[in-house]
Design an enzyme around this catalytic site. Sequence first.
Site, PDB file in Angstrom:
ATOM      1  N   ASN A   1       2.340  26.818  31.546  1.00  0.00           N
ATOM      2  CA  ASN A   1       2.088  28.110  30.892  1.00  0.00           C
ATOM      3  C   ASN A   1       3.315  28.660  30.158  1.00  0.00           C
ATOM      4  O   ASN A   1       3.201  29.666  29.454  1.00  0.00           O
ATOM      5  CB  ASN A   1       1.540  29.127  31.894  1.00  0.00           C
ATOM      6  CG  ASN A   1       0.042  28.964  32.102  1.00  0.00           C
ATOM      7  OD1 ASN A   1      -0.770  29.508  31.360  1.00  0.00           O
ATOM      8  ND2 ASN A   1      -0.348  28.157  33.090  1.00  0.00           N
TER       9      ASN A   1
ATOM     10  N   GLU B   1      19.064  30.343  40.845  1.00  0.00           N
ATOM     11  CA  GLU B   1      18.879  31.142  39.616  1.00  0.00           C
ATOM     12  C   GLU B   1      19.497  32.523  39.780  1.00  0.00           C
ATOM     13  O   GLU B   1      19.792  33.208  38.809  1.00  0.00           O
ATOM     14  CB  GLU B   1      17.393  31.302  39.288  1.00  0.00           C
ATOM     15  CG  GLU B   1      16.776  30.071  38.660  1.00  0.00           C
ATOM     16  CD  GLU B   1      15.309  30.285  38.378  1.00  0.00           C
ATOM     17  OE1 GLU B   1      14.957  30.524  37.234  1.00  0.00           O
ATOM     18  OE2 GLU B   1      14.504  30.222  39.341  1.00  0.00           O
TER      19      GLU B   1
ATOM     20  N   HIS C   1       7.195  23.890  32.454  1.00  0.00           N
ATOM     21  CA  HIS C   1       6.081  24.633  33.075  1.00  0.00           C
ATOM     22  C   HIS C   1       4.950  24.736  32.053  1.00  0.00           C
ATOM     23  O   HIS C   1       5.189  25.189  30.915  1.00  0.00           O
ATOM     24  CB  HIS C   1       6.509  26.044  33.458  1.00  0.00           C
ATOM     25  CG  HIS C   1       7.623  26.100  34.458  1.00  0.00           C
ATOM     26  ND1 HIS C   1       7.392  26.203  35.809  1.00  0.00           N
ATOM     27  CD2 HIS C   1       8.970  26.068  34.304  1.00  0.00           C
ATOM     28  CE1 HIS C   1       8.557  26.252  36.451  1.00  0.00           C
ATOM     29  NE2 HIS C   1       9.534  26.169  35.567  1.00  0.00           N
TER      30      HIS C   1
ATOM     31  N   HIS D   1      11.388  18.976  33.434  1.00  0.00           N
ATOM     32  CA  HIS D   1      11.243  20.370  33.891  1.00  0.00           C
ATOM     33  C   HIS D   1      10.565  21.180  32.791  1.00  0.00           C
ATOM     34  O   HIS D   1      11.215  21.792  31.935  1.00  0.00           O
ATOM     35  CB  HIS D   1      12.626  20.952  34.244  1.00  0.00           C
ATOM     36  CG  HIS D   1      12.570  22.304  34.884  1.00  0.00           C
ATOM     37  ND1 HIS D   1      13.397  22.679  35.927  1.00  0.00           N
ATOM     38  CD2 HIS D   1      11.790  23.385  34.657  1.00  0.00           C
ATOM     39  CE1 HIS D   1      13.137  23.919  36.296  1.00  0.00           C
ATOM     40  NE2 HIS D   1      12.152  24.383  35.524  1.00  0.00           N
TER      41      HIS D   1
END
Length: 366
Positions: free
Chosen positions: A17, A230, A15, A13
């Site tokens: 950016n 979340e 990302h 996991h």
Amino acid sequence: MNWWVSMPKVELHAHLNGSIRDSTLMELARELGDRGLVHFPDVERVILKHDRSLTEVFKMFDLIHVLTTDHETVSRITKEVIEDFAAENVVYLELRTTPKKNVSKGMNKKSYMEAVLEGLRVVSNVEVDIFSEPNFDCPASAGIYARNNECESNGTGKKKIYVRLLLSIDRRETTEAAMETVKLALEMRHLGVVGIDLSGNPIIGEWLTFLPALEFAKEQGLLITLHCGEVPNQVEIHAMLDFLPARIGHACCFGEEEWAKLKSLKLPVEICLTSNIRTETISSLDIHHFADLYISGHPIVLCTDDSGVFSTSVSGEYSLASSSFGIQKREMFQLARNAVNFIFAGNKVKQELEQVFDLAAKTLEF
Ligand code: IMP
Ligand code: ZN
């Protein structure tokens, strides 16, 4: 920390950016500042601020995206992110990113992804395995790993990292835009794209908007991971679990019913400790669900989420979990090895990774 770095690890996991080096972000900001496109001191303040609420994090991403708009920069950050993970002995990385359109730069979702692939190709200090098919040019790919995971056969003595890609659907997107991303993922399957992620600001967008694209992706055999829970949106959490993704990320705002459902489904959870604390989705590590999931033997994998934005690393997350929850090195090593079971690449890669871990177990001091 050295020990945690030397241990092989799997990152599922991350990302793109969110994983950029601060030094690169500062350099990009300075360049745009010099051209009068951003106000550098403002950008610098945001980049160097490390405590961010979930809302602030998404403002930070909007800023990062301003700095990384052209193809060249996308290739550069991809290259650096791979090098950084490889440098801390991540042996398998699933890197996720949201394909983007930027008309002023002549960028569409496909050209964005081609820039990502170019970034993978130009990594030079580590051998990158990016294809779904095994690469038999190097015995390491056939499962014969030298000590420290060095590929000796090509005479370069380079480390090796497997990289697979997940295309992210941003919760701001429409059904059509989500479908476009899924179709692109299908087109790029032979180039190492193995799945789809749903991410973005969790208070934006409706599950039903993304469902048609996610169902199509699943039907076509892509594996799906969802940012789930979340924020406390119980209806959405149930709908996501009912969808039966291959993995979920976070699971912070689950209640008793949601835990029971998740556990009965045995869905692997990508746990991002530092991210959860920094974004205040979990108030402190003593009440983090990692402990309960670990003790109950639920499938979990430790990940960074955004190593750049949250100033962390995979090694740092393992070290933090060990010290916070009192877990010994041998058990942490076993946790890292178990993560191989939840990767989206095929059995051949899984077997090769198991060999990497078994070999490392012989040389690491526990
Ligand atoms: P990118 O997809 O490479 O542009 O990586 C940054 C993007 O990942 C952000 O704009 C979000 O859409 C997504 N992202 C990163 N961290 C989080 C998170 O903690 N929750 C939800 N989405 C996230
Ligand atoms: Zn995430």
